[in-house]
Design a protein around this motif. Sequence first.
Motif, PDB file in Angstrom:
ATOM      1  N   MET A  47       0.857  -1.181   0.000  1.00 36.38           N
ATOM      2  CA  MET A  47       0.000   0.000   0.000  1.00 36.38           C
ATOM      3  C   MET A  47       0.888   1.224   0.000  1.00 36.38           C
ATOM      4  SD  MET A  47      -3.024   0.982  -0.146  1.00 36.38           S
ATOM      5  CE  MET A  47      -4.084   2.344   0.169  1.00 36.38           C
ATOM      6  N   ASN A  48       0.886   1.929  -1.111  1.00 36.52           N
ATOM      7  CA  ASN A  48       1.609   3.183  -1.208  1.00 36.52           C
ATOM      8  C   ASN A  48       0.695   4.281  -0.681  1.00 36.52           C
ATOM      9  OD1 ASN A  48       3.849   2.033  -2.827  1.00 36.52           O
ATOM     10  ND2 ASN A  48       2.254   1.743  -4.332  1.00 36.52           N
ATOM     11  N   PHE A  49       1.233   5.153   0.138  1.00 39.23           N
ATOM     12  CA  PHE A  49       0.442   6.261   0.660  1.00 39.23           C
ATOM     13  C   PHE A  49       0.946   7.557   0.054  1.00 39.23           C
ATOM     14  CE2 PHE A  49      -0.091   3.119   4.078  1.00 39.23           C
ATOM     15  CZ  PHE A  49      -1.472   3.046   4.069  1.00 39.23           C
ATOM     16  N   GLY A  85      -1.539  -0.249  -8.064  1.00 43.56           N
ATOM     17  CA  GLY A  85      -2.698   0.545  -7.655  1.00 43.56           C
ATOM     18  C   GLY A  85      -3.781   0.554  -8.722  1.00 43.56           C
ATOM     19  N   SER A 114      -5.451  -2.809  -8.768  1.00 49.03           N
ATOM     20  CA  SER A 114      -6.327  -2.940  -7.608  1.00 49.03           C
ATOM     21  C   SER A 114      -7.667  -2.250  -7.853  1.00 49.03           C
ATOM     22  CB  SER A 114      -5.643  -2.351  -6.378  1.00 49.03           C
ATOM     23  OG  SER A 114      -6.484  -2.389  -5.261  1.00 49.03           O
ATOM     24  N   ASP A 123      -4.270   6.450  -2.030  1.00 45.43           N
ATOM     25  CA  ASP A 123      -3.852   5.303  -2.847  1.00 45.43           C
ATOM     26  C   ASP A 123      -3.557   5.673  -4.295  1.00 45.43           C
ATOM     27  OD1 ASP A 123      -6.472   5.777  -3.646  1.00 45.43           O
ATOM     28  OD2 ASP A 123      -7.017   3.663  -3.718  1.00 45.43           O
ATOM     29  N   HIS A 124      -3.739   6.936  -4.656  1.00 43.87           N
ATOM     30  CA  HIS A 124      -3.411   7.423  -5.995  1.00 43.87           C
ATOM     31  C   HIS A 124      -3.086   8.906  -5.887  1.00 43.87           C
ATOM     32  CE1 HIS A 124      -7.660   8.565  -5.726  1.00 43.87           C
ATOM     33  NE2 HIS A 124      -7.482   9.377  -6.764  1.00 43.87           N
TER      34      HIS A 124
END
Length: 169
Positions: free
Chosen positions: A12-14, A65, A68, A128-129
């Motif tokens: 999970m990139n924040f 992302g 997902s 998330d984006h």
Amino acid sequence: MNPSLAARPLVMNFFLGAFTHKVDGKGRVFVPRPILDAVERPEERTHFFLTLGLDDCLYLFTQEGFASHLESLDPSAFGDEVSRATALGLGSVARKVSVDSQGRILLPDDLRARAGIGAEVAVIGALDHVQIWDAGIWKKGRAAEAEAAFRSHAPGVFRGDSNSDGGGR
């Protein structure tokens, strides 16, 4: 779930923060260093997926992302009409963009025009984006709207107990 994603642990990139950058004469814009640094897998820092956003902006995703977000969509030719139309619409406006050696991506002319992006952009972390807005549109109201929506809706969206999340008085 996409089998290739199932084999890898979910990352999970924040993406956080708000940054303003000029769009150069060729339509390129810098991806802010904190955004690039937030991508946990270094191999995903060289390419992103760019698409038209649901508001007057562009969305920027890592490959994972983007995949997902597509998991709930059945784009097969035999799926329902709404899913097929949505997949077609998204596929026709999405682009894979490369990050050049100076940390810039190209914002294609057609996507910039559709999102109303001029000479300066606001690059906004949306957890998330990333969202890319015309800086004038962002500054003249969308930033305040986003903050007001957060303040108004966060208690219901996050379903937190105000006493345990720092909101207790």
